[in-house]
Enzyme design. Structure first.
Site, PDB file in Angstrom:
ATOM      1  N   ASP A  15     -35.561 -26.089  16.112  1.00  0.00           N
ATOM      2  CA  ASP A  15     -34.877 -26.770  15.009  1.00  0.00           C
ATOM      3  C   ASP A  15     -35.793 -27.158  13.848  1.00  0.00           C
ATOM      4  O   ASP A  15     -35.586 -28.174  13.195  1.00  0.00           O
ATOM      5  CB  ASP A  15     -34.143 -28.026  15.529  1.00  0.00           C
ATOM      6  CG  ASP A  15     -33.212 -27.689  16.672  1.00  0.00           C
ATOM      7  OD1 ASP A  15     -32.557 -26.644  16.585  1.00  0.00           O
ATOM      8  OD2 ASP A  15     -33.170 -28.445  17.655  1.00  0.00           O
ATOM      9  N   LYS A  18     -36.486 -22.285  11.247  1.00  0.00           N
ATOM     10  CA  LYS A  18     -36.904 -20.868  11.321  1.00  0.00           C
ATOM     11  C   LYS A  18     -35.885 -19.955  10.665  1.00  0.00           C
ATOM     12  O   LYS A  18     -36.238 -18.968  10.033  1.00  0.00           O
ATOM     13  CB  LYS A  18     -37.039 -20.408  12.783  1.00  0.00           C
ATOM     14  CG  LYS A  18     -38.146 -21.043  13.550  1.00  0.00           C
ATOM     15  CD  LYS A  18     -38.201 -20.483  14.962  1.00  0.00           C
ATOM     16  CE  LYS A  18     -37.037 -20.895  15.856  1.00  0.00           C
ATOM     17  NZ  LYS A  18     -36.898 -22.340  16.075  1.00  0.00           N
ATOM     18  N   GLY A  44     -29.663 -21.989  17.846  1.00  0.00           N
ATOM     19  CA  GLY A  44     -28.682 -22.174  16.774  1.00  0.00           C
ATOM     20  C   GLY A  44     -29.419 -22.124  15.455  1.00  0.00           C
ATOM     21  O   GLY A  44     -30.228 -22.995  15.177  1.00  0.00           O
ATOM     22  N   HIS A  45     -29.192 -21.092  14.691  1.00  0.00           N
ATOM     23  CA  HIS A  45     -29.872 -20.964  13.400  1.00  0.00           C
ATOM     24  C   HIS A  45     -28.897 -21.265  12.277  1.00  0.00           C
ATOM     25  O   HIS A  45     -27.885 -20.591  12.131  1.00  0.00           O
ATOM     26  CB  HIS A  45     -30.441 -19.543  13.223  1.00  0.00           C
ATOM     27  CG  HIS A  45     -31.638 -19.298  14.080  1.00  0.00           C
ATOM     28  ND1 HIS A  45     -32.274 -18.083  14.137  1.00  0.00           N
ATOM     29  CD2 HIS A  45     -32.325 -20.111  14.894  1.00  0.00           C
ATOM     30  CE1 HIS A  45     -33.296 -18.175  14.966  1.00  0.00           C
ATOM     31  NE2 HIS A  45     -33.339 -19.386  15.448  1.00  0.00           N
ATOM     32  N   GLN A 178     -36.133 -21.275  19.825  1.00  0.00           N
ATOM     33  CA  GLN A 178     -36.759 -22.470  20.403  1.00  0.00           C
ATOM     34  C   GLN A 178     -38.159 -22.690  19.798  1.00  0.00           C
ATOM     35  O   GLN A 178     -38.386 -22.292  18.673  1.00  0.00           O
ATOM     36  CB  GLN A 178     -36.809 -22.398  21.939  1.00  0.00           C
ATOM     37  CG  GLN A 178     -35.453 -22.502  22.607  1.00  0.00           C
ATOM     38  CD  GLN A 178     -34.682 -21.190  22.612  1.00  0.00           C
ATOM     39  OE1 GLN A 178     -35.226 -20.176  22.975  1.00  0.00           O
ATOM     40  NE2 GLN A 178     -33.438 -21.214  22.208  1.00  0.00           N
TER      41      GLN A 178
HETATM   42  P1  IMP Z   1     -31.937 -24.266  27.722  1.00  0.00           P
HETATM   43  O1  IMP Z   1     -32.747 -23.383  26.835  1.00  0.00           O
HETATM   44  O2  IMP Z   1     -30.494 -24.296  27.356  1.00  0.00           O
HETATM   45  O3  IMP Z   1     -32.190 -23.993  29.174  1.00  0.00           O
HETATM   46  O4  IMP Z   1     -32.448 -25.774  27.479  1.00  0.00           O
HETATM   47  C1  IMP Z   1     -33.754 -26.196  27.859  1.00  0.00           C
HETATM   48  C2  IMP Z   1     -34.299 -27.201  26.858  1.00  0.00           C
HETATM   49  O5  IMP Z   1     -34.531 -26.524  25.618  1.00  0.00           O
HETATM   50  C3  IMP Z   1     -33.351 -28.347  26.521  1.00  0.00           C
HETATM   51  O6  IMP Z   1     -34.135 -29.498  26.272  1.00  0.00           O
HETATM   52  C4  IMP Z   1     -32.652 -27.878  25.253  1.00  0.00           C
HETATM   53  O7  IMP Z   1     -32.162 -28.931  24.462  1.00  0.00           O
HETATM   54  C5  IMP Z   1     -33.794 -27.150  24.579  1.00  0.00           C
HETATM   55  N1  IMP Z   1     -33.354 -26.091  23.649  1.00  0.00           N
HETATM   56  C6  IMP Z   1     -32.921 -24.846  23.966  1.00  0.00           C
HETATM   57  N2  IMP Z   1     -32.630 -24.148  22.852  1.00  0.00           N
HETATM   58  C7  IMP Z   1     -32.897 -24.958  21.819  1.00  0.00           C
HETATM   59  C8  IMP Z   1     -32.830 -24.796  20.402  1.00  0.00           C
HETATM   60  O8  IMP Z   1     -32.477 -23.741  19.863  1.00  0.00           O
HETATM   61  N3  IMP Z   1     -33.201 -25.874  19.656  1.00  0.00           N
HETATM   62  C9  IMP Z   1     -33.629 -27.035  20.217  1.00  0.00           C
HETATM   63  N4  IMP Z   1     -33.718 -27.234  21.527  1.00  0.00           N
HETATM   64  C10 IMP Z   1     -33.354 -26.202  22.326  1.00  0.00           C
HETATM   65 MG    MG Z   2     -31.704 -24.727  16.454  1.00  0.00          MG
END
Ligand code: IMP
Ligand code: MG
Length: 332
Positions: A15, A18, A44-45, A178
């Protein structure tokens, strides 16, 4: 034709903007392929295209410019959601025909993965089935997308390909999902995602290490994190940052926990990714709150002014890194 690969990589916990950086870089016309190199629909972009807000999760940003886009071998794919997203883009007037490819060996997120991840309470995942899907892949029980039989329905939306010939002759922009603190190895384990969020992941997707040219690290002037671990939010200024910075998840809508920028962590992430450029977003939010605090040596320091914070950030990085501060949600 000269070919190269530039990389956009997040140095914090996701977040950082990017999507915006990728989007801005694509305007240069320097790229003919965008590669998404890790994760799945957990990302989520948020992108502003011609003034319109568009949120993508799996489709790489290239399609918004009519540039071919590849979902790499290291990604996991939620097929119904991907199709839904492509339809959404079509509804917004974006032509995607022939533009979206997926490596035929990418793994598929199943209903079982979604159901299992839906019960997660310990990490605070996005509940997109990411962890169970990668676990099954490494346990050699996963399903590669090529094994599925319903070619007909998906062929209109995307094509399964072997990444290698695609990547070999193209000028590539690789966009990560991420961020460093969420990387399965380098991140704050176990509060991480299940994929590789560092620059090395680009090569795991089939890009030759010798092709990598510029590495754009992306950070915010403060930090945010979504998940169960304790993180900042212990003062009113951080609550103001959350509110003014609109720090709510693009995928889940969850409030993002906010903290001051940690320069030791930033410097470390910059080294691991060997960045050539650093883009720092959202310093304008600190202007609105009127505080310029950073963390170094486990302590909070007050930089006093915007310029003070900028100079601390620049000082924390290797000399050869070009640093860009961006105040605009639309461009860098
Ligand atoms: P998962 O990727 O859904 O397994 O989540 C694992 C951890 O990564 C959690 O703390 C999520 O909130 C975080 N996370 C996964 N994708 C994103 C993203 O795109 N932005 C921010 N945090 C993320
Ligand atoms: Mg995001």
């Amino acid at each position: 034709m000269s070919n190269y690969c530039d990389v956009v990589v997040d140095l914090q916990s996701g977040d950082t903007g990017k999507g915006k950086v990728t989007h801005s870089l694509l305007k240069s016309g320097e790229y003919d392929l965008v590669l998404r190199y890790n994760g799945g629909s957990n990302a989520g972009h948020t992108i502003y295209h011609n003034g319109e807000k568009i949120v993508t999760h799996q489709v790489p940003a290239g399609v918004l410019y009519g540039i071919k886009s590849l979902i790499g071998i290291g990604c996991v794919v939620n097929i119904p959601k991907l199709i839904e997203e492509i339809k959404m883009l079509n509804d917004h007037g974006f032509k995607t025909d022939g533009l979206i490819s997926v490596d035929y060996r990418a793994h598929v997120v199943t209903e079982e993965h979604l159901a299992e991840d839906g019960n997660d309470t310990s990490i605070g995942t996005t509940k997109q089935g990411i962890g169970p899907c990668y676990r099954d892949k490494y346990d050699r029980k996963g399903i590669r997308i090529t094994e599925l039989s319903y070619h007909q329905s998906r062929d209109n939306y995307f094509t399964l390909v072997d990444s290698l010939p695609f990547l070999k002759d193209a000028r590539v922009l690789a966009e990560g999902a991420q961020g460093f603190e969420l990387d399965i190895d380098w991140g704050d384990y176990p509060y991480v995602t299940s994929s590789h969020c560092t620059v090395g992941s680009v090569c795991l997707n089939g890009v030759s290490p010798r092709k990598i040219r510029k590495i754009y690290g992306v950070a915010k002037a403060y930090e945010t994190y979504v998940g169960t671990k304790d993180f900042g939010m212990d003062c009113d200024d951080l609550k103001k940052i959350q509110e003014i910075g609109q720090e709510f998840g693009a995928t889940t809508g969850r409030p993002r926990k906010c903290n001051w920028i940690n320069l030791d962590k930033l410097a470390y992430a910059a080294k691991v990714n060997d960045i050539t450029h650093l883009i720092v977003n959202k310093i304008d939010i600190l202007d609105q709150v009127g505080r310029y605090v950073y963390i170094e040596d486990f302590e909070r320091h007050d930089a006093g002014t915007r310029l003070g914070l900028i100079s601390e950030i620049v000082k924390a990085l290797p000399d050869n890194v070009r640093v860009i501060f961006s105040d605009s949600p639309h461009t860098i």
